[in-house]
Design a protein around this motif. Sequence first.
Motif, PDB file in Angstrom:
ATOM      1  N   GLU A 168       0.826  -1.205   0.000  1.00 30.76           N
ATOM      2  CA  GLU A 168       0.000   0.000   0.000  1.00 30.76           C
ATOM      3  C   GLU A 168       0.864   1.260   0.000  1.00 30.76           C
ATOM      4  N   GLU A 169       2.004   1.207   0.698  1.00 27.66           N
ATOM      5  CA  GLU A 169       2.925   2.345   0.709  1.00 27.66           C
ATOM      6  C   GLU A 169       3.529   2.567  -0.674  1.00 27.66           C
ATOM      7  N   ILE A 170       3.839   1.490  -1.388  1.00 32.12           N
ATOM      8  CA  ILE A 170       4.360   1.627  -2.754  1.00 32.12           C
ATOM      9  C   ILE A 170       3.332   2.333  -3.631  1.00 32.12           C
ATOM     10  N   LYS A 171       2.092   1.907  -3.543  1.00 32.04           N
ATOM     11  CA  LYS A 171       1.037   2.510  -4.354  1.00 32.04           C
ATOM     12  C   LYS A 171       0.858   3.982  -4.003  1.00 32.04           C
ATOM     13  N   LYS A 172       0.840   4.287  -2.717  1.00 30.35           N
ATOM     14  CA  LYS A 172       0.661   5.670  -2.277  1.00 30.35           C
ATOM     15  C   LYS A 172       1.812   6.551  -2.746  1.00 30.35           C
ATOM     16  N   ASN A 173       3.035   6.083  -2.567  1.00 28.60           N
ATOM     17  CA  ASN A 173       4.201   6.880  -2.941  1.00 28.60           C
ATOM     18  C   ASN A 173       4.364   6.992  -4.454  1.00 28.60           C
ATOM     19  N   THR A 174       3.910   5.993  -5.188  1.00 30.60           N
ATOM     20  CA  THR A 174       3.945   6.086  -6.644  1.00 30.60           C
ATOM     21  C   THR A 174       2.944   7.122  -7.128  1.00 30.60           C
ATOM     22  N   ARG A 175       1.768   7.175  -6.508  1.00 29.27           N
ATOM     23  CA  ARG A 175       0.790   8.219  -6.848  1.00 29.27           C
ATOM     24  C   ARG A 175       1.373   9.600  -6.553  1.00 29.27           C
ATOM     25  N   ARG A 176       2.063   9.735  -5.435  1.00 27.44           N
ATOM     26  CA  ARG A 176       2.679  11.021  -5.096  1.00 27.44           C
ATOM     27  C   ARG A 176       3.744  11.407  -6.112  1.00 27.44           C
ATOM     28  N   PHE A 177       4.531  10.434  -6.542  1.00 22.62           N
ATOM     29  CA  PHE A 177       5.562  10.706  -7.542  1.00 22.62           C
ATOM     30  C   PHE A 177       4.922  11.149  -8.851  1.00 22.62           C
ATOM     31  N   ALA A 178       3.845  10.476  -9.247  1.00 21.98           N
ATOM     32  CA  ALA A 178       3.143  10.857 -10.484  1.00 21.98           C
ATOM     33  C   ALA A 178       2.609  12.284 -10.369  1.00 21.98           C
ATOM     34  N   LYS A 179       2.130  12.645  -9.198  1.00 24.78           N
ATOM     35  CA  LYS A 179       1.618  14.007  -8.990  1.00 24.78           C
ATOM     36  C   LYS A 179       2.742  15.027  -9.151  1.00 24.78           C
ATOM     37  N   ARG A 180       3.935  14.714  -8.609  1.00 25.89           N
ATOM     38  CA  ARG A 180       5.076  15.625  -8.770  1.00 25.89           C
ATOM     39  C   ARG A 180       5.466  15.746 -10.238  1.00 25.89           C
ATOM     40  N   GLN A 181       5.428  14.629 -10.963  1.00 28.50           N
ATOM     41  CA  GLN A 181       5.737  14.679 -12.384  1.00 28.50           C
ATOM     42  C   GLN A 181       4.760  15.590 -13.118  1.00 28.50           C
ATOM     43  N   LEU A 182       3.473  15.448 -12.822  1.00 28.50           N
ATOM     44  CA  LEU A 182       2.460  16.275 -13.480  1.00 28.50           C
ATOM     45  C   LEU A 182       2.656  17.755 -13.150  1.00 28.50           C
ATOM     46  N   THR A 183       3.020  18.047 -11.907  1.00 27.87           N
ATOM     47  CA  THR A 183       3.287  19.431 -11.526  1.00 27.87           C
ATOM     48  C   THR A 183       4.457  19.991 -12.324  1.00 27.87           C
ATOM     49  N   TRP A 184       5.490  19.203 -12.473  1.00 29.33           N
ATOM     50  CA  TRP A 184       6.668  19.611 -13.253  1.00 29.33           C
ATOM     51  C   TRP A 184       6.274  19.910 -14.693  1.00 29.33           C
ATOM     52  N   TYR A 185       5.553  18.976 -15.320  1.00 32.49           N
ATOM     53  CA  TYR A 185       5.232  19.119 -16.739  1.00 32.49           C
ATOM     54  C   TYR A 185       4.262  20.266 -16.996  1.00 32.49           C
ATOM     55  N   ARG A 186       3.436  20.609 -16.007  1.00 29.84           N
ATOM     56  CA  ARG A 186       2.514  21.735 -16.192  1.00 29.84           C
ATOM     57  C   ARG A 186       3.274  23.038 -16.403  1.00 29.84           C
ATOM     58  N   GLY A 187       4.509  23.111 -15.923  1.00 25.26           N
ATOM     59  CA  GLY A 187       5.300  24.313 -16.102  1.00 25.26           C
ATOM     60  C   GLY A 187       6.031  24.385 -17.426  1.00 25.26           C
ATOM     61  N   GLU A 188       5.889  23.358 -18.253  1.00 22.16           N
ATOM     62  CA  GLU A 188       6.566  23.318 -19.549  1.00 22.16           C
ATOM     63  C   GLU A 188       5.621  23.822 -20.642  1.00 22.16           C
ATOM     64  N   GLU A 189       6.170  24.518 -21.629  1.00 27.21           N
ATOM     65  CA  GLU A 189       5.325  25.141 -22.652  1.00 27.21           C
ATOM     66  C   GLU A 189       5.430  24.488 -24.031  1.00 27.21           C
ATOM     67  N   ASP A 190       6.326  23.511 -24.200  1.00 25.04           N
ATOM     68  CA  ASP A 190       6.574  22.970 -25.543  1.00 25.04           C
ATOM     69  C   ASP A 190       6.187  21.502 -25.673  1.00 25.04           C
ATOM     70  N   ILE A 191       5.201  21.063 -24.887  1.00 24.60           N
ATOM     71  CA  ILE A 191       4.791  19.656 -24.913  1.00 24.60           C
ATOM     72  C   ILE A 191       3.525  19.505 -25.748  1.00 24.60           C
ATOM     73  N   HIS A 192       3.520  18.543 -26.663  1.00 22.78           N
ATOM     74  CA  HIS A 192       2.328  18.181 -27.439  1.00 22.78           C
ATOM     75  C   HIS A 192       1.657  17.012 -26.715  1.00 22.78           C
ATOM     76  N   TRP A 193       0.493  17.263 -26.151  1.00 24.34           N
ATOM     77  CA  TRP A 193      -0.156  16.236 -25.326  1.00 24.34           C
ATOM     78  C   TRP A 193      -1.017  15.296 -26.169  1.00 24.34           C
ATOM     79  N   VAL A 194      -0.957  14.019 -25.845  1.00 25.79           N
ATOM     80  CA  VAL A 194      -1.806  13.010 -26.495  1.00 25.79           C
ATOM     81  C   VAL A 194      -2.508  12.207 -25.413  1.00 25.79           C
ATOM     82  N   THR A 195      -3.698  11.734 -25.738  1.00 29.27           N
ATOM     83  CA  THR A 195      -4.531  11.036 -24.758  1.00 29.27           C
ATOM     84  C   THR A 195      -4.991   9.701 -25.316  1.00 29.27           C
TER      85      THR A 195
END
Length: 301
Positions: free
Chosen positions: A256-283
């Motif tokens: 459960e700690e792995i899952k929780k900390n992985t979610r936190r890491f993903a959140k930090r990644q998303l915060t980082w990428y939100r500050g970038e202006e040259d990314i072409h997003w795909v879904t």
Amino acid sequence: MNTLISIIGPTASGKTSLALELAEKFGCPILSCDSRQFYREMPIGTAAPSLEEQRRARHYFVGHIGVEEPYSIGAYEKDALEKIQELFKMHSTLVLVGGSMMYEKAVIQGLHPLPAANAQNQEKLLALWQKEGLGALQNLLHSLDPIYSSKVDLQNPRRLLRAIDLIWQTGQSYTSLLKQTRPQRDFRVVRIGMQLERQLLYERIEQRVDQMIAQGLLGEVEALLPYRELQALNTVGYRELFPYLLGETTLKHAVEEIKKNTRRFAKRQLTWYRGEEDIHWVTPPQTFFNAQKILENLRIG
């Protein structure tokens, strides 16, 4: 001009799948900028490309060093650029993939000519860490640079020590230092980001962790128990299982700690990428189709 396609995004968002499809389309190899996939002893916990995936496209910087070998971001930048220049002699397009934000930046923009570590600052910070714990470093960095504090891996003391030291030396925030001019690259960079709805991303993270456990993560971590103090092992998926192997917690709690900390890491990644202006997003689900359209509009391939 030669083109480097950089596939970025949070963990478990499908970067590897898109990278493989693009590598097959262009008939080119893949370079990893995932700083934990560098270590050959950690394939399961870092979701390194499988042997089957590596047969589909040649991979570089996956399992190329051991956990005991020192390897800095500066060494990676040098090695990656040398390999890129070598590969561009055979391919006009290459694919870079990984979720280690600073390592991707090192390749596409270069490291900053920042001052070396100040011995007195490092001594003060190490004393603070030993006396009051990692939380004291985290709080100090937050007070000096809340923006970088929201992005950095707060469990990585080396990153905290370096950032605080540089802030003290220069009188500037680490965020502002990172924005300073970098060396120019002689190739074009196209950044394609994987964008998933938050709940779906978290579900994929949980599924991935369960899959890692089924694939033998526990045995992988157990073999690395003697090396648990190394920085390479201060990694989500490993640091949570060491206490279980030492009899300090239950396996259920560790997972459960792995899952929780992985979610936190993903959140930090998303915060980082939100500050970038040259990314072409795909879904998903039309990720590859959408990426192709972006590349066609940019007249690539």
